[in-house]
Design a protein around this motif. Structure first.
Motif: not given
Lengths: 249, 258, 249, 258, 249, 258
Positions: C176, C178, C30, C17, C20-25
């Motif tokens: 992922d 994105q 970001s 992964k 993460d769920e907060n869009g952090k790499r």
């Protein structure tokens, strides 16, 4: 590269008695004794100069071509000639067959031998030229760089290349804790230090000097003196060989 | 090295006759020596050496391989030097030339014969697996006296290197037995100068490198260039190297501990 | 050749992964954020121009020699100078030691970087010459060609080589699923696409563009825009670094 | 490629200003494309591609080897290109030069990133034995646009290749997942030309290769030469490549099935 | 080097019947019969001259460039042109993929083919030039040097290079103790001798001749006659192919 | 070999018209042939050949390796030749050039096809371990006709070589089946000369090497140079070689037994 490393590792100290209780080495020599040496000048037909040396079990032939125009032109030096020495071990000159072609060890030796010979050759006499010196080690038993350099300087003399002096080389080293002259293979492999030296014998100036191993400063002084004494003995043989070549063949 | 002398040969020699080096140093003065270790995270050990304007980066990488048959219980040391075109207008792209090979081999000789690494401790499984230590010397900026800078970098990188964790065996410090230190002198006419700079190298007649360990034992030597040394010159340089190598070892020790 | 293939295979999708769920790499950035970048001009003594860049964990030094006469002569172009860039990864710059010397990957990168720099350099000003640009990757962590090219153009400016504009490079990619800016090593290895881009920032003309992986046309548009925005930010740092070099040292 | 332009640069450019290519093609017209597969009996797959007067022979050979440690359950693809002196007066004997290496790597990138081969199906014994696919591109006659001809040949050779029988496992068709198709454009002044011929390549400012798969996904790109592209030019070429790659895929499919 | 040795070892006699009780060979030919041969001239666009030959399962294309100025200059001969032939096996032309690039076998073949072609080309007509002849073996099945040389001489004719005569090559050999013409792969691998021969057909002078294996003097005479008869048949096909190229395309 | 003819081409040819060679030899006379074996203690076999002023040293080294898959019960022969710069002003440093490669391969062909070595007897463990015979030919002094000198040296070195002791298996003589002997002729105008010297080689139009075994069977041939042979010339040389090879074999046998 691994090949060279293997050889370097050979040096590792093994359990082996190299000097007996009477101070005799494994081939019966005393500490300051050279192996038997034979030299002959003018052994090749095509070369401008040549020499052959047997030094213990070492057998080396040296050939000189030149001075001749340096090619390609951009390597020419307008002020002096270049000495290009090439030290080469023939594939069957060692116990484990050596792959033909230069390796890192032979490239380094070729470089320092070129420099040692350039110290003696009066290169200012023939600008823009190259003097090519080949040393072919046909059989090797430690000390091949000294044998090669000693033969190379004879081959230069045979070719009539003007020199300030001959160059002559001999090693000393440390074996079983003792400083000795002219290491043979087992002594080189299992000894503690090796010190190859080359001089111009008239002035005793040192033109090649390497050391590896483990020496105190005092041992170094002794080894250097011993090596220079060895050089002087070899120089007498060089002169004799040159005399034979003029008188003889 | 085939360098165009950057300043006039006569000028250097004239100054030397007055007992002066062109940068004002004494004959036994080493240029400013800075050593920074651990800069390269991808290497198991590294040292950036600045000796005057000469800059060299040494990296230590470890890999697992078979031992050599005649030393089944010892690790392996492989030294390589790259004289990259970035470091000098006279360095060319391509495989190592004789200059680079001599450089690598002289540094290697000091490290190897100086027993810097305790190779026995790099055996993983006798006859099966040992550590190979790749000592890579990368010249960044060439301003003379590579041999000494390479030695200082190699020693510093090894002193700070870690042998990585391997199959459950924990990481440990590189086992270092000795710290051999190299002193290189240039001979110009009859002057014998420690740590020659680029311009001094360009006009030198002969070069002598002497490596002493911390017990004042001689470990390696290499004479270079087409000039010669008198016996008493060699004796003198031996004494000077013996003294100076101790001073330099202290600098290295200090830098490496920082 | 196998070595390169191994690296290419690293790209294979693994279970990991990366956002993460907060869009952090994985390094906390970001999607549109660059890694920390530092640049310094004039870091080498011998080179005519030089620059050093730290970009995330990448460390690259660039050196410029020239314009100087192209050798051998037959490579000279009578109408313009030649930019010869050499991208090199130092043996200890990667986790598994890299054998010294050029491989197929570095030869390709050197070629496209040469072409990208030639687009900016006013080569007509110095016919028959060569400008040699070395990029030495001291530590690598994905994005080294962009770091190298960005530093190389600074080194050219430092050497006073006339250019239409600087060149600045930055990659975008897909991780992922994105589109994100400036992939680090794990993102490059386990992501779905990489798009290195170089521009001349004043005109925004693209001088280097590569892509591999898997992108829809829309994703490509987004990634290209993002990379160009990244380039613009880096361009500001380039100008700052050049200003420092004039004012500073 | 360092080619002497065979026709006058000004002539080509003047024609382009009138909207015409020297051989009368439209800007998006591909030259005649002929593909013949299976000509080489010693190869496990082969394709002879004729694109105008450019002719390329691609061979696929398979061999059994160990997998890479990080992909123990996958076959291996190795792509090589030979620009032999027979194909052009400017190609020289010797190891692959940067042009040949870029060519091989761009073709490789399209095939690899396009997941042309299902490498998992080329695993024989996980961690032990896998198939290595050697994709060898041999240029016979060089008349421009090697990149596309190489791609068409590689795809065609793979689509018709057989994995040989091995230790009791029967021979089977090369497992192909996707058919990535390459479109290369040359930029001359402001004209953007698909499938540039030799003369056009000789005067081109920049080159862009775009590889799309059959699901209209972008798989690989490569910009070349010392010119530049504007952003809207890239966008335009993306659209044109997306459309043309479908047309070309149909031609390949048709030829390969014959 | 090992690769070549492997091939040489293939020759080892194995148990395999190559000629049946009716004197028919494994492809149905009689002892003195050639494999089917097709030749075509002018098959390449860029080359100054070219030819393609299919000979049994062999497929070879030959290309000629020149006469053109020899580079580098020091290889120029002021009295005559040089023929530089390069015989190359494409990596996929053999059962086990061949590594690209010249090996010792192809270097030897290139040398003797160069010499055979120089015997026919009137090199005195274009001093200081080189004629470059490439032979690319696309598929191999024994006899590729003969096929290559036969195609090369057609390509020279196609390029308009002045020649005393064409050169044409064919091998004979010994299989199952019998002298036969034009060995195919199994016969070459498991036969007892191979004798490739090239002649200038008008004068029947021999310009290439090699032999390996085991032949009595009488067998040699028979094999040489047979090979020359084979050459003559091929010569008729060469002339036909050249006629087609003038009349045809 | 690309040699400057040392004496005038016209002079050689004029003498030949009178039926005379420049050194006074008859057309079928071999120069003085001396062979000394066993000089090199580090080799398992060695022979120094002097043929006129041409001098060649051949060494045989043995090593244990895996057999080739298709000959699991046979030893391996590898032949290499070095034309070192020491031997001639025209020989250059570097990897073997086409001349050296042809030389090595022609000597190899005679030895291999002449079944000189009984390779089956060099199998240690079928499919596992066999002896590799390295036949290295080192040219010391080049005065023409390397091919024959190389052959005589190779045969002599093999005839006197020992296979070393290995894992308890005792040392034994190299198993020699046949003694193929090479005769090389130069064609100058219409003269056909055995054992050409350097000057003769320098002006020769064509060269033919013929190898016969002791049963008068032909084992190998090689035509060289850019001239040609008539059929009856080949027939004549075949007869002369058949006769002369027997004489030379006797000389070899004699020298080797000494």
């Amino acid at each position: 590269m691994m090949d060279e490393v293997i050889k370097d590792f050979d040096r590792e100290k093994k359990e082996m008695k190299l000097i007996d209780e009477n101070g005799k080495r494994i081939d019966g020599r005393s500490a300051e004794e050279l192996r038997p040496v034979k030299m002959k000048v003018g052994v090749l037909n095509r070369a401008d100069g040549s020499a052959y040396i047997e030094w213990g079990k070492n057998k080396v032939v040296a050939a000189v071509y030149g001075p001749r125009e340096a090619q390609p032109r951009h390597i020419q030096n307008p002020l002096k000639g270049i000495v290009q020495a090439r030290y080469n071990m023939v594939s069957f000159s060692v116990t484990d067959r050596k792959r033909p072609g230069p390796d890192r060890r032979s490239i380094e030796i070729s470089k320092i031998i070129s420099e040692a010979l350039e110290a003696a050759v009066i290169t200012e006499s023939f600008p823009r030229t190259t003097i090519d010196v080949s040393m072919e080690v046909l059989q090797a038993d430690a000390g091949t760089r000294c044998a090669g350099l000693t033969a190379a300087s004879l081959a230069l003399a045979d070719a009539g290349v003007p020199m300030k002096d001959l160059v002559v080389a001999c090693a000393a080293g440390k074996v079983d804790g003792q400083v000795v002259l002219d290491l043979l293979k087992e002594e080189d492999n299992y000894g503690q230090a090796d010190l190859p030296v080359a001089i111009m014998p008239k002035s005793e100036e040192v033109v090649l000097l390497q050391m590896d191993g483990h020496l105190t400063q005092e041992e170094f002084d002794r080894a250097l003196s011993m090596a220079i004494e060895g050089c002087k003995k070899l120089y007498e043989m060089q002169k004799e060989a040159l005399k034979m070549s003029v008188g003889g063949e | 090295m085939d360098i165009m002398s950057l300043v006039n040969k006569d000028f250097i020699k004239a100054r030397l006759k007055e007992g002066k080096r062109i940068d004002g140093r004494g004959f036994d003065d080493v240029r400013d020596l800075e050593i920074t270790t651990g800069l390269i995270g991808t290497a198991e050990g590294s040292a950036l050496v600045r000796l005057g304007n000469t800059r060299i980066l040494v990296g230590v990488k470890l890999a697992v391989d078979k031992p050599f048959p005649d030393t089944p219980d010892e690790g392996i040391l492989i030294t390589n030097a790259e004289l990259r075109p970035a470091a000098s207008p006279t360095f060319e792209q391509g495989p190592p030339n004789p200059e680079a090979i001599e450089f690598a081999r002289v540094v290697d000789r000091g490290i190897r014969e100086g027993q810097t690494i305790d190779l026995k401790k790099l055996c993983i499984a006798e006859g099966e697996k040992v550590w190979v230590v790749f000592l890579d010397i990368h010249v960044l900026d060439y301003d003379g006296n590579l041999f000494d800078a390479g030695n200082y970098g190699a020693v510093s990188a090894l002193l700070t290197a870690k042998v990585p964790e391997h199959e459950g065996r924990e990481s440990f410090d590189m086992p270092v037995l000795h710290t051999p230190v190299s002193c290189t002198f240039a001979k110009i006419d009859s002057s014998l100068l420690l740590d020659p700079g680029l311009e001094e190298e360009g006009v030198a007649d002969a070069r002598l490198t002497i490596v002493f360990d911390e017990e004042k034992n001689l470990r390696a030597m290499q004479k270079g260039l087409d000039g010669s040394f008198k016996r008493d010159e060699i004796k003198e340089l031996m004494d000077r190297a013996s003294r100076k190598s101790e001073e330099i070892r202290k600098i290295i020790d200090q830098k490496v501990k920082l």
